[in-house]
Design an enzyme around this catalytic site. Sequence first.
Site, PDB file in Angstrom:
ATOM      1  N   ARG A 225       0.848  -1.215  -0.156  1.00  0.00           N
ATOM      2  CA  ARG A 225      -0.136   0.043   0.125  1.00  0.00           C
ATOM      3  C   ARG A 225       1.006   1.260  -0.076  1.00  0.00           C
ATOM      4  O   ARG A 225       1.878   1.411   0.452  1.00  0.00           O
ATOM      5  CB  ARG A 225      -0.993  -0.026   1.253  1.00  0.00           C
ATOM      6  N   HIS A 273      -1.590   0.676  -9.768  1.00  0.00           N
ATOM      7  CA  HIS A 273      -2.052  -0.056  -8.785  1.00  0.00           C
ATOM      8  C   HIS A 273      -2.840  -1.350  -9.732  1.00  0.00           C
ATOM      9  O   HIS A 273      -3.935  -1.656  -9.607  1.00  0.00           O
ATOM     10  CB  HIS A 273      -3.337   0.535  -7.861  1.00  0.00           C
TER      11      HIS A 273
HETATM   12  P1  NDP Z   1      -1.667 -12.196   3.974  1.00  0.00           P
HETATM   13  O1  NDP Z   1      -2.760 -11.941   5.257  1.00  0.00           O
HETATM   14  O2  NDP Z   1      -1.970 -13.687   3.271  1.00  0.00           O
HETATM   15  O3  NDP Z   1      -0.237 -11.939   4.356  1.00  0.00           O
HETATM   16  C1  NDP Z   1       0.120 -10.842   5.120  1.00  0.00           C
HETATM   17  C2  NDP Z   1       1.601 -11.310   5.485  1.00  0.00           C
HETATM   18  O4  NDP Z   1       2.019  -9.883   6.174  1.00  0.00           O
HETATM   19  C3  NDP Z   1       1.465 -12.311   6.548  1.00  0.00           C
HETATM   20  O5  NDP Z   1       2.774 -13.128   6.155  1.00  0.00           O
HETATM   21  C4  NDP Z   1       1.594 -11.580   8.024  1.00  0.00           C
HETATM   22  O6  NDP Z   1       2.572 -12.316   8.771  1.00  0.00           O
HETATM   23  C5  NDP Z   1       2.610 -10.398   7.405  1.00  0.00           C
HETATM   24  N1  NDP Z   1       2.425  -9.119   8.449  1.00  0.00           N
HETATM   25  C6  NDP Z   1       1.400  -8.533   8.812  1.00  0.00           C
HETATM   26  N2  NDP Z   1       1.509  -7.463   9.702  1.00  0.00           N
HETATM   27  C7  NDP Z   1       3.041  -7.697   9.920  1.00  0.00           C
HETATM   28  C8  NDP Z   1       3.824  -7.100  10.700  1.00  0.00           C
HETATM   29  N3  NDP Z   1       3.544  -5.969  11.499  1.00  0.00           N
HETATM   30  N4  NDP Z   1       5.075  -7.585  10.701  1.00  0.00           N
HETATM   31  C9  NDP Z   1       5.588  -8.398   9.968  1.00  0.00           C
HETATM   32  N5  NDP Z   1       4.832  -9.102   8.986  1.00  0.00           N
HETATM   33  C10 NDP Z   1       3.532  -8.722   9.146  1.00  0.00           C
HETATM   34  O7  NDP Z   1      -2.117 -11.031   2.903  1.00  0.00           O
HETATM   35  P2  NDP Z   1      -2.090 -11.138   1.295  1.00  0.00           P
HETATM   36  O8  NDP Z   1      -0.625 -11.747   0.898  1.00  0.00           O
HETATM   37  O9  NDP Z   1      -3.088 -11.855   0.864  1.00  0.00           O
HETATM   38  O10 NDP Z   1      -2.033  -9.629   0.733  1.00  0.00           O
HETATM   39  C11 NDP Z   1      -1.075  -8.730   1.423  1.00  0.00           C
HETATM   40  C12 NDP Z   1      -1.437  -7.365   0.961  1.00  0.00           C
HETATM   41  O11 NDP Z   1      -0.975  -7.071  -0.362  1.00  0.00           O
HETATM   42  C13 NDP Z   1      -2.652  -6.907   0.833  1.00  0.00           C
HETATM   43  O12 NDP Z   1      -3.138  -6.554   2.086  1.00  0.00           O
HETATM   44  C14 NDP Z   1      -2.711  -5.528   0.015  1.00  0.00           C
HETATM   45  O13 NDP Z   1      -2.246  -4.511   0.731  1.00  0.00           O
HETATM   46  C15 NDP Z   1      -1.662  -5.917  -0.786  1.00  0.00           C
HETATM   47  N6  NDP Z   1      -2.263  -6.302  -2.319  1.00  0.00           N
HETATM   48  C16 NDP Z   1      -1.789  -5.463  -3.384  1.00  0.00           C
HETATM   49  C17 NDP Z   1      -2.351  -5.672  -4.512  1.00  0.00           C
HETATM   50  C18 NDP Z   1      -1.751  -4.946  -5.743  1.00  0.00           C
HETATM   51  O14 NDP Z   1      -2.439  -4.748  -6.679  1.00  0.00           O
HETATM   52  N7  NDP Z   1      -1.089  -3.961  -5.447  1.00  0.00           N
HETATM   53  C19 NDP Z   1      -3.136  -6.724  -4.851  1.00  0.00           C
HETATM   54  C20 NDP Z   1      -3.500  -7.796  -3.890  1.00  0.00           C
HETATM   55  C21 NDP Z   1      -2.803  -7.405  -2.444  1.00  0.00           C
HETATM   56  P3  NDP Z   1       1.981 -13.675   9.423  1.00  0.00           P
HETATM   57  O15 NDP Z   1       2.150 -14.623   8.157  1.00  0.00           O
HETATM   58  O16 NDP Z   1       2.761 -13.804  10.474  1.00  0.00           O
HETATM   59  O17 NDP Z   1       0.459 -13.402   9.648  1.00  0.00           O
HETATM   60  C1  OXD Z   2      -6.145  -5.661  -2.940  1.00  0.00           C
HETATM   61  C2  OXD Z   2      -5.593  -4.820  -4.197  1.00  0.00           C
HETATM   62  O1  OXD Z   2      -5.761  -5.505  -1.902  1.00  0.00           O
HETATM   63  O2  OXD Z   2      -5.932  -5.263  -5.379  1.00  0.00           O
HETATM   64  O3  OXD Z   2      -6.846  -6.832  -3.514  1.00  0.00           O
HETATM   65  O4  OXD Z   2      -4.774  -3.864  -3.848  1.00  0.00           O
END
Ligand code: NDP
Ligand code: OXD
Length: 310
Positions: A225, A273
Amino acid sequence: MKIIFASAHDVDADSWIKPLQALVPQADIQQWSDDGSAIGAELAVVWNPPRDIFLRETGLQAVFNLGAGVDALFRLEGLNDDVPIVRLEDAGMSVQMAEYATYALLRASRQFDRYEGLQKQGIWEPLPDIQRGKWPVGVMGMGLMGARVAQTLASLDYPVAGWSRSGKDLPGIECFAGPAQLPAFLARTRVLINTLPLTSETHGILCRDTLGRLLPEAHLINVGRGDHLVEEDLLALLDSGHIHGATLDVFNQEPLPQGHAFWTHPRITVTPHVAAASLRETSIAQVAANINCYLRGEPLTGVVVRGRGY
Ligand code: NDP
Ligand code: OXD
């Protein structure tokens, strides 16, 4: 049972509502209208919905987000703490994320950016061969997106590490966890790929302090983000030369405003994005399956843990 469909994006709502309706025939799915009236919805299917959705639809029992990241929902007023927020789980996004990260990494490591410049000048000049050991990759966030990115890049023989909240055990990937191990993770990383969710803990995490710890001539790939990044800190580190380049898909303000320094910076690549899109068919199938679980009183998958914010 009524479902409100609300997307602030310029989508053709019918092309989402009709197939969803076909998979959940017992529901009455209606599109959000700006006329101010509530439909008395029990469920909401949303992507960046209008600001007043939770103030208007006060009887919601669950909210289904048409994306992985739910940060935008938490910024809206009126969202009750006990209403489950359900996010998309992969739904075809992690492979796109892996493609995006691979492209951005290869453009830098294989010097395709420089070959583009050489072609413009009509110069035939093979550059030095790649040494993968000089391109250690670090993936922040090892969830559905991050793990796929890390595994894809490790399969291309780049040295890959991942950092997450809880520890992971993934073959071929050096895993770091928690704030205590963040400095060591950053210190071995040259190409930093951010796939974290935006939460109170991760807001502004890409700043002068963290980016300054990366190996020299670092490259930042931000697909998490925009608010993860302190934009002026990135510009300062690019100016100082510590960061060599950045590939940015997400921004503090979207669309990225005209005249913003990122548009014309010679070492920043901007995309709007699009790193991983919510694919209509797959997303609808996943949301419909979850709504049908809800209707049968079965557990939902992809429910956000409110205390963590993701
Ligand atoms: P998940 O919930 O599957 O994974 C999140 C990961 O982040 C986990 O490994 C989690 O750790 C880690 N995490 C969260 N908080 C912390 C912290 N404070 N310190 C260290 N690690 C942390 O989410 P997704 O992988 O599905 O998606 C991640 C993000 O990608 C979305 O929230 C979105 O913002 C972004 N996104 C962007 C897109 C784009 O087109 N640009 C499209 C899709 C997603 P743990 O495994 O220990 O819980
Ligand atoms: C999502 C994105 O979070 O597209 O799925 O950013």
